[in-house]
Design a protein around this motif. Structure first.
Motif, PDB file in Angstrom:
ATOM      1  N   THR A 122       0.825  -1.217   0.000  1.00 43.91           N
ATOM      2  CA  THR A 122       0.000   0.000   0.000  1.00 43.91           C
ATOM      3  C   THR A 122       0.858   1.267   0.000  1.00 43.91           C
ATOM      4  N   GLU A 123       2.152   1.087  -0.098  1.00 43.89           N
ATOM      5  CA  GLU A 123       3.124   2.183  -0.206  1.00 43.89           C
ATOM      6  C   GLU A 123       3.041   3.153   0.978  1.00 43.89           C
ATOM      7  N   LYS A 124       2.901   2.576   2.165  1.00 40.41           N
ATOM      8  CA  LYS A 124       2.968   3.381   3.386  1.00 40.41           C
ATOM      9  C   LYS A 124       4.384   3.389   3.948  1.00 40.41           C
ATOM     10  N   ILE A 125       5.133   2.341   3.637  1.00 41.05           N
ATOM     11  CA  ILE A 125       6.508   2.192   4.104  1.00 41.05           C
ATOM     12  C   ILE A 125       7.388   1.849   2.921  1.00 41.05           C
ATOM     13  N   GLN A 126       8.618   2.328   2.932  1.00 36.33           N
ATOM     14  CA  GLN A 126       9.563   2.010   1.865  1.00 36.33           C
ATOM     15  C   GLN A 126      10.817   1.368   2.442  1.00 36.33           C
ATOM     16  N   ILE A 127      11.440   0.517   1.631  1.00 40.21           N
ATOM     17  CA  ILE A 127      12.738  -0.050   1.980  1.00 40.21           C
ATOM     18  C   ILE A 127      13.817   0.919   1.527  1.00 40.21           C
ATOM     19  N   ILE A 128      14.763   1.186   2.401  1.00 38.68           N
ATOM     20  CA  ILE A 128      15.853   2.113   2.097  1.00 38.68           C
ATOM     21  C   ILE A 128      17.108   1.313   1.793  1.00 38.68           C
ATOM     22  N   SER A 129      17.614   1.479   0.606  1.00 35.74           N
ATOM     23  CA  SER A 129      18.805   0.740   0.190  1.00 35.74           C
ATOM     24  C   SER A 129      20.003   1.148   1.034  1.00 35.74           C
ATOM     25  N   CYS A 130      20.707   0.151   1.542  1.00 39.07           N
ATOM     26  CA  CYS A 130      21.832   0.435   2.433  1.00 39.07           C
ATOM     27  C   CYS A 130      22.810  -0.720   2.393  1.00 39.07           C
ATOM     28  N   ALA A 131      24.095  -0.416   2.290  1.00 39.88           N
ATOM     29  CA  ALA A 131      25.130  -1.451   2.267  1.00 39.88           C
ATOM     30  C   ALA A 131      25.056  -2.287   3.542  1.00 39.88           C
ATOM     31  N   GLY A 132      25.199  -3.596   3.391  1.00 39.44           N
ATOM     32  CA  GLY A 132      25.159  -4.498   4.540  1.00 39.44           C
ATOM     33  C   GLY A 132      23.783  -4.999   4.895  1.00 39.44           C
ATOM     34  N   LEU A 133      22.771  -4.504   4.196  1.00 45.53           N
ATOM     35  CA  LEU A 133      21.399  -4.931   4.432  1.00 45.53           C
ATOM     36  C   LEU A 133      20.815  -5.531   3.157  1.00 45.53           C
ATOM     37  N   PRO A 134      19.925  -6.512   3.247  1.00 48.27           N
ATOM     38  CA  PRO A 134      19.284  -6.977   4.482  1.00 48.27           C
ATOM     39  C   PRO A 134      20.191  -7.873   5.335  1.00 48.27           C
ATOM     40  N   ILE A 135      19.873  -7.923   6.610  1.00 53.28           N
ATOM     41  CA  ILE A 135      20.461  -8.908   7.515  1.00 53.28           C
ATOM     42  C   ILE A 135      19.591 -10.161   7.418  1.00 53.28           C
ATOM     43  N   THR A 136      20.213 -11.303   7.280  1.00 51.59           N
ATOM     44  CA  THR A 136      19.440 -12.540   7.174  1.00 51.59           C
ATOM     45  C   THR A 136      19.720 -13.457   8.351  1.00 51.59           C
ATOM     46  N   THR A 137      18.668 -13.744   9.105  1.00 50.59           N
ATOM     47  CA  THR A 137      18.734 -14.753  10.161  1.00 50.59           C
ATOM     48  C   THR A 137      17.770 -15.867   9.762  1.00 50.59           C
ATOM     49  N   LYS A 138      17.451 -16.752  10.675  1.00 52.74           N
ATOM     50  CA  LYS A 138      16.548 -17.862  10.373  1.00 52.74           C
ATOM     51  C   LYS A 138      15.426 -17.929  11.398  1.00 52.74           C
TER      52      LYS A 138
END
Length: 307
Positions: free
Chosen positions: A251-267
């Motif tokens: 719904t375009e209320k939140i945006q992802i901000i491109s940043c080195a080192g992200l995303p962090i991936t866990t399990k």
């Protein structure tokens, strides 16, 4: 005495919640219906079960003794139901799971078909904070727990379910300067943190420490839902699991901000006490996950990989 099993259930829930309103919510009944059941139950005893002072209901000592007896009766009734289903060749029993709050976006999808295939199985799922999840595991109160970070002081076995990817997110429409290095990005962003002990917060703080970042801590909130609303209101930014952001991204209320080192991936990991002897229901659920988890991930969580 002509009290019914339903009256026992209602009274026990009132004792557990110490509130007619909360009892009605948890039983999915109207408040007047719960009040009527309580009155009808009380009318069968010459000694008060409850007292109302102001707007609060108090349970008498006698009421607590009756509640304890009611709990035993209901447990025996449940045991009869389980035995009946067992003789009919059905999988029966209770599946007890404790999950961290963000896992509510994950666990239901791994349960739906299993529960539909085994209608005699009763699910008890507690959604709470990480500390209480680990405590319930330590006290052997649950079969499984779902976490994104393994406990450091408890030996567990585990089954990996799903990648947990965390991104830097902010209110949609905010235009950040492009090509900034990671230190400059975080120096100028007011960050919203989860509460202490949260797995999301631990992951976020580890990232900040590993990257030697200086950050502006704007506020600390207790749930992912609260963090999302604060972001949408423009109060700050945060590093959050994408699994809980689907609606806000679409719904375009939140945006992802491109940043080195992200995303962090866990399990996301289903864990249980090392050496625990599983009940037939718990064993069947593990077998089901081993067989079907990849299909569930592809069908229900493919959108995460495409983001």
């Amino acid at each position: 005495m002509n009290y019914t099993l339903n009256q026992l259930r209602v009274f026990l829930k009132i004792v557990q919640t110490e509130s007619v309103t909360k009892a009605s919510e948890e039983l999915f009944l109207s408040q007047p219906a719960v009040s009527i059941q309580l009155k009808n139950f009380q009318d069968q005893f010459p000694i008060p079960l409850t007292e109302v002072m102001g707007r609060r209901i108090y349970i008498t000592d006698f009421g607590r003794e009756i509640a304890a007896a009611a709990e035993q009766i209901l447990q025996q009734v449940q045991a009869i139901d389980f035995k009946t289903a067992s003789y009919k060749g059905l999988l029966t029993g209770r599946l007890r799971i404790s999950i961290v709050s963000t896992a509510k976006y994950v666990m239901p999808y791994f349960l739906t078909d299993f529960m539909q295939n085994h209608p005699e199985v009763q699910l008890q799922m507690d959604v709470t904070n990480k500390q209480k999840v680990i405590e319930s595991l330590e006290n052997n109160e649950v079969d499984f727990a779902l976490v994104s970070l393994l406990p450091s002081k408890l030996n567990v076995d585990k089954l990996d379910l799903l990648d947990n990817q965390l991104y830097l997110v902010g209110k949609a429409g905010i235009d950040l300067k492009k090509n900034q290095n990671i230190k400059n990005i975080f120096e100028n962003l007011p960050l919203i943190f989860r509460e202490k002990g949260s797995g999301t917060r631990q992951t976020m703080e580890q990232f900040i420490e590993d990257k030697n970042l200086t950050v502006l801590k704007r506020m600390e909130l207790a749930t992912n839902e609260a963090v999302k609303q604060a972001i949408i209101a423009g109060l700050g930014f945060s590093i959050m699991p994408i699994i809980g952001l689907r609606n806000e991204l679409e719904t375009e209320k939140i945006q992802i901000i491109s940043c080195a080192g992200l995303p962090i991936t866990t399990k996301w990991q289903l864990i249980w006490r090392e050496g625990k002897k599983h009940s037939p229901v718990a064993e069947a659920f593990l077998d089901y996950l081993e067989m079907h988890k990849e299909a569930i991930i592809a069908e229900k969580f493919g959108w995460c990989a495409a983001t």
